[in-house]
Design a protein around this motif. Structure first.
Motif, PDB file in Angstrom:
ATOM      1  N   THR A 118       0.774  -1.082  -0.092  1.00 22.22           N
ATOM      2  CA  THR A 118      -0.069   0.091   0.009  1.00 22.22           C
ATOM      3  C   THR A 118       0.775   1.291  -0.095  1.00 22.22           C
ATOM      4  O   THR A 118       2.241   0.998   0.105  1.00 22.22           O
ATOM      5  CB  THR A 118      -0.931  -0.032   1.238  1.00 22.22           C
ATOM      6  OG1 THR A 118      -0.008   0.133   2.279  1.00 22.22           O
ATOM      7  CG2 THR A 118      -1.636  -1.299   1.412  1.00 22.22           C
ATOM      8  N   ASP A 154      -2.217   8.678  -3.083  1.00 23.43           N
ATOM      9  CA  ASP A 154      -0.914   7.996  -2.938  1.00 23.43           C
ATOM     10  C   ASP A 154       0.427   9.025  -2.689  1.00 23.43           C
ATOM     11  O   ASP A 154       1.085   9.089  -1.812  1.00 23.43           O
ATOM     12  CB  ASP A 154      -0.553   7.065  -3.561  1.00 23.43           C
ATOM     13  CG  ASP A 154      -1.143   5.738  -3.464  1.00 23.43           C
ATOM     14  OD1 ASP A 154      -2.218   5.771  -2.812  1.00 23.43           O
ATOM     15  OD2 ASP A 154      -1.041   4.938  -4.490  1.00 23.43           O
ATOM     16  N   VAL A 302      -6.340   2.973   0.743  1.00 25.26           N
ATOM     17  CA  VAL A 302      -5.860   2.125   2.146  1.00 25.26           C
ATOM     18  C   VAL A 302      -7.047   1.822   3.127  1.00 25.26           C
ATOM     19  O   VAL A 302      -7.089   1.049   3.807  1.00 25.26           O
ATOM     20  CB  VAL A 302      -4.798   3.308   3.150  1.00 25.26           C
ATOM     21  CG1 VAL A 302      -4.296   2.580   4.186  1.00 25.26           C
ATOM     22  CG2 VAL A 302      -3.481   3.150   2.048  1.00 25.26           C
ATOM     23  N   ALA A 305      -9.223  -0.891   2.015  1.00 23.78           N
ATOM     24  CA  ALA A 305      -8.759  -1.960   2.011  1.00 23.78           C
ATOM     25  C   ALA A 305      -8.999  -2.466   3.568  1.00 23.78           C
ATOM     26  O   ALA A 305      -9.300  -3.675   3.921  1.00 23.78           O
ATOM     27  CB  ALA A 305      -7.142  -1.853   1.731  1.00 23.78           C
TER      28      ALA A 305
END
Length: 346
Positions: A118, A154, A302, A305
């Motif tokens: 990640t 990200d 993230v 997930a």
């Protein structure tokens, strides 16, 4: 949460009255009410404009904030970092913030992240690398094809951690993904077109390739080498790959302070302590499981997930031990919304 907010307003009533007056008295002063979210995510999701216009002139959006993680805004091409109160007050009153022209360290990212990793794993790898490079007081700019492949969220995760790798900021150039992020977060089409047109006209649009810019120095990272990791056990720059956590903790338990260890007798490692309500605990047991940091909560990949993992854990019959304190503080109403809509909040 509601009770906390009531206490917040009760204790700070006079302060909020003063702020409300300030909003009416100054054209450049806006107040975001408490309980809306963490300031860095409010900057990203609501306040960022990309290009500012004043007296018929356009210029790039910039930011100073009174929190070190202000640098998260660098993920969408805004030059900004954390400052002290005096510089912040100067900026609020329209005065310039002075700084020395810094060294700019180029970080070339190559390849792509492997499956199962990640942005958090990437952040820990970059932090470890840049701590070695001693980038304190310097600007860092990410470039290369690996940088271009990263999502804006990200990039924001990487930019957020600039205080941990020691740089004044960790900057990402503006490209098509930045403009897409503007649209996705509800900016007017005219604003999106202005930003893209302005940055193209200034020659600032797009992620630089290798050799495009003469940086003070360049470091490189192959994204394919990034592995699932944990930070610590004491400092964010001390990265441990997941498979080595137990062995590393055992080793550091008895290591001295110079080796960043806990300086404890080895015999204590296996010792069991029983609490008043009969729970047996050992050194190294998990006591807090929390998703709170803006480093992570700004990143839908993230957070979703984590939600999917939690959903599967519940379905498999797993539960949290009674001595583990759990908390989820998403830092943004938008995060709460998309987790709820995806059926993952519960």
């Amino acid at each position: 949460l509601r009770r906390n907010m009531e206490i917040e307003f009760e204790r700070n009533h006079e302060r909020y009255q003063f702020m409300k007056w300030g909003m009416q008295a100054f054209d450049s002063f806006r107040v975001v009410p408490p309980g809306i979210g963490i300031v860095h995510q409010v900057n990203l999701e609501h306040l960022f404009r990309g290009v500012r216009t004043r007296d018929g002139l356009c210029f790039p959006d910039t930011l100073v904030g009174t929190d070190s993680h202000t640098t998260m805004i660098n993920g969408i091409g805004v030059v900004g970092w954390g400052v002290g109160g005096i510089e912040a007050e100067a900026a609020m009153l329209g005065q310039p913030v002075y700084f020395l022209t810094p060294d700019v360290i180029g970080v070339e990212l190559r390849g792509s992240l492997p499956g199962g990793t990640t942005a958090t794993d990437l952040v820990l790898a970059v932090t470890e690398m840049l701590r070695r490079e001693k980038v304190v007081g310097k600007f860092v700019e990410f470039f290369g094809e690996g940088t271009a492949s990263l999502s804006v969220t990200d990039r924001a995760t990487l930019a957020n951690m600039a205080p941990e790798y020691g740089a004044t900021m960790g900057f990402f150039p503006v490209d098509a993904k930045t403009i897409d992020y503007m649209r996705a977060t509800g900016r007017e089409e005219a604003e999106c077109a202005l930003m893209e047109g302005y940055f193209r006209a200034q020659g600032l649009f797009g992620v630089p390739k290798s050799g495009d810019i003469a940086y003070s120095s360049v470091v490189r990272l192959d994204l394919g080498t990034v592995a699932p990791s944990l930070a610590g056990p004491k400092r964010p720059q001390d990265r441990i790959e997941i498979g080595q956590v137990k062995a590393k903790f055992d080793e550091l338990f008895s290591a001295g302070a110079a080796a960043n260890g806990f300086n404890q007798p080895a015999a204590k490692l296996a010792q069991t302590f029983t609490t008043k309500n009969g729970i047996a605990l050992k050194n190294g047991d998990v006591l807090i499981a929390a998703i709170t940091s803006c480093t992570n909560t700004s990143n839908p990949g993230v957070l979703l997930a984590a939600g999917l993992l939690a959903k599967k854990a519940v379905k498999a019959g797993l539960s949290v031990k009674p001595h583990v304190k759990t908390s989820l503080a998403p830092g943004s109403r938008i995060v709460t919304d998309y987790l709820r809509k995806a059926g993952l909040l519960e």
